[in-house]
Motif scaffolding. Structure first.
Motif, PDB file in Angstrom:
ATOM      1  N   LYS A 124       6.657  24.846  13.211  1.00 57.11           N
ATOM      2  CA  LYS A 124       8.103  24.991  13.404  1.00 57.11           C
ATOM      3  C   LYS A 124       8.493  24.298  14.712  1.00 57.11           C
ATOM      4  O   LYS A 124       7.964  24.630  15.770  1.00 57.11           O
ATOM      5  N   THR A 126      11.821  22.715  17.092  1.00 56.51           N
ATOM      6  CA  THR A 126      13.251  22.583  17.365  1.00 56.51           C
ATOM      7  C   THR A 126      13.488  21.234  18.033  1.00 56.51           C
ATOM      8  O   THR A 126      12.913  20.959  19.095  1.00 56.51           O
ATOM      9  N   GLU A 128      16.125  19.005  19.801  1.00 57.93           N
ATOM     10  CA  GLU A 128      17.425  19.087  20.451  1.00 57.93           C
ATOM     11  C   GLU A 128      18.033  17.704  20.673  1.00 57.93           C
ATOM     12  O   GLU A 128      17.335  16.697  20.723  1.00 57.93           O
ATOM     13  N   ASP A 419       8.540  22.110   9.686  1.00 64.02           N
ATOM     14  CA  ASP A 419       9.852  22.732   9.520  1.00 64.02           C
ATOM     15  C   ASP A 419      10.651  22.455  10.801  1.00 64.02           C
ATOM     16  O   ASP A 419      10.427  23.110  11.828  1.00 64.02           O
ATOM     17  N   VAL A 420      11.553  21.487  10.738  1.00 62.69           N
ATOM     18  CA  VAL A 420      12.274  21.035  11.930  1.00 62.69           C
ATOM     19  C   VAL A 420      13.712  21.551  11.918  1.00 62.69           C
ATOM     20  O   VAL A 420      14.438  21.394  10.933  1.00 62.69           O
ATOM     21  N   THR A 421      14.099  22.167  13.029  1.00 69.78           N
ATOM     22  CA  THR A 421      15.467  22.671  13.204  1.00 69.78           C
ATOM     23  C   THR A 421      16.182  21.820  14.250  1.00 69.78           C
ATOM     24  O   THR A 421      15.642  21.592  15.340  1.00 69.78           O
ATOM     25  N   GLU A 422      17.383  21.348  13.903  1.00 69.03           N
ATOM     26  CA  GLU A 422      18.173  20.548  14.853  1.00 69.03           C
ATOM     27  C   GLU A 422      19.025  21.484  15.714  1.00 69.03           C
ATOM     28  O   GLU A 422      19.541  22.492  15.229  1.00 69.03           O
ATOM     29  N   ALA A 423      19.160  21.146  16.992  1.00 65.89           N
ATOM     30  CA  ALA A 423      19.967  21.957  17.912  1.00 65.89           C
ATOM     31  C   ALA A 423      20.608  21.050  18.952  1.00 65.89           C
ATOM     32  O   ALA A 423      20.110  19.967  19.241  1.00 65.89           O
TER      33      ALA A 423
END
Length: 437
Positions: A124, A126, A128, A419-423
């Motif tokens: 995982k 994040t 940014e 699993d990449v989350t953009e912020a």
């Protein structure tokens, strides 16, 4: 050549190698004959010295040289034959090396471990992004002005932003502690370079004032004896100096290599540098997350030789940062292995894991990415093309860039599966995380 191999423990292997006497003696004889052609000894013409005398004079030295070369060559031939990959230099123990006898020796060494890659799809991350605002640029320019600030002594109470010259002595339970005492120390109030509460306690003091303040060391302070400790500092103010910032005019711009264009050109230059630093910081944060998870999800046996080599690299890097060492400086005792062991193990483990990712995914450094990184580095110099030409003329320098590009490609390869989350974040949040503040 006769070879036998055994596993002693873990990654350690022991090779027993025998080399026929004819191989060694033949090479010694050949070198002595070649040497005899050019030897001059009183009483003999050049090239006419009897072989018996040549052997007496030079035989021992030539034998030592040949035996060393044969050991080195036969060890790596034997390692290749046994399909083992040595990690570091072997420890050589001669068993038999007398004249006319078969050469026999034992080489003890470590091998590279086998790395089995785990499932990286569960990582995982994040990722940014941040924009640089006009306010960020103004704040950066203000910071640069403060770095060029001058100070003039004033006769008033100290305020935030002033520089004070102080003497101080720290005590814990009435006893002085190591590193808690100084005389003639210059301190800019508001710089947060001291522990919380220290600078606040000085605000309002004038030259000649003395005061004892109570403060508490942070729980994460580096000294075990002072973590979370309540202490007192006896402080004397010697002088108070007011800060004067340079004007945003040509002399100030020239200190940064800008000769023309005024404030607009300077703002543009500052923004370009901020964008470059932001890009690297964002990339570094993602890379750090990926590397942390690679370490956490893999257990790797680490060859002691590789860890030792990495400790030496880290120690040398620290010594270079210190600059010239005083005479008699003993790096091993002043900077012991234990200081660098944890970081060295992490580096070695990551190198082995990343290497396996590169191998399994057949990743190769892309020439276009290598060129782009070289050009980005060159862009910070006055003559970019000269820097580019230099990198491409120095194989070792270019290899360093290729290695960095390869790591970036490994990160991108893992991000495709993770699993990449953009912020979004602000420039300040990226460049000055809370922990650093």
């Amino acid at each position: 050549m006769q070879v036998s191999i055994e596993t002693t423990s873990g990654l350690e292997r022991r090779l027993t190698i025998g080399v026929p006497a004819d191989t060694v003696e033949g090479e010694i004889e050949k070198r002595l004959k070649d040497a005899a052609k050019n030897i001059r000894i009183n009483g003999f013409r050049k090239g006419k010295v009897p072989m018996k005398i040549v052997k007496q004079r030079y035989g021992a030295g030539v034998r030592q040289e040949v035996v060393g070369e044969v050991i080195s060559r036969s060890f790596y031939e034997a390692a290749q034959k046994e399909d083992v990959k040595p990690a570091g230099q072997p420890s050589i123990q001669p068993k038999q090396m007398g004249e006319g006898q078969d050469l026999e020796f034992v080489a003890t060494f470590e091998v590279y471990p086998e790395v089995t890659l785990g499932d990286i799809s569960g990582f995982k991350v994040t990722r940014e992004s941040a924009e640089i605002t006009d306010e960020d640029i103004d704040n950066m320019i203000e910071t640069l002005r403060k770095h060029q600030a001058t100070y003039e002594v004033v006769k008033r109470a100290s305020a935030d932003g002033d520089q004070v010259n102080i003497d101080f002595t720290g005590t814990k339970d009435g006893e002085e502690f190591e590193g808690g005492k100084a005389q003639g120390h210059n301190l800019v109030l508001g710089s947060n370079s001291m522990i919380p509460g220290f600078e606040d306690g000085i605000v309002g003091m004038k030259a000649g004032d003395e005061k004892t303040i109570k403060v508490t060391f942070p729980e994460d302070y580096q000294s075990e004896d002072l973590k979370g400790a309540d202490v007192e500092f006896a402080i004397k103010v010697n002088s108070v100096s007011e800060q004067t910032l340079p004007e945003l005019k040509k002399p100030f711009f020239q200190t940064f290599g800008l000769e023309k264009g005024g404030i607009k050109a300077f703002q543009k230059e500052v923004k370009a540098n901020m964008e470059r630093e932001l890009k690297n910081a964002l990339k570094g944060k993602v890379k750090s997350q990926v590397m942390d998870q690679l370490i956490e999800s893999h257990e790797v046996d680490l060859p002691k030789a590789l860890v030792g080599n990495e400790i030496d690299v880290l120690r040398n890097q620290m010594m270079q940062r210190f600059g010239k060492q005083p005479e008699g400086f003993d790096a091993k005792s002043m900077l012991p292995d234990s200081m660098f062991e944890e970081e060295a193990k992490r580096r070695v483990a990551l190198g082995l894991i990343v290497g396996e990712v590169v191998k399994s995914a057949n990743i190769k450094p892309e020439a276009k990415a290598v060129r782009s990184m070289v050009e980005e580095i060159a862009g910070t110099y006055e003559e970019p093309q000269e820097v580019i030409d230099y990198y491409y003329s120095q194989r070792q320098m270019l290899a360093g860039i290729e290695s960095a590009v390869l790591e970036d490609q490994v990160v991108e390869y893992i991000l495709e599966k993770a699993d990449v989350t953009e912020a979004t974040a602000t420039y300040d949040e990226i460049m000055q995380p809370k922990a650093e503040k």
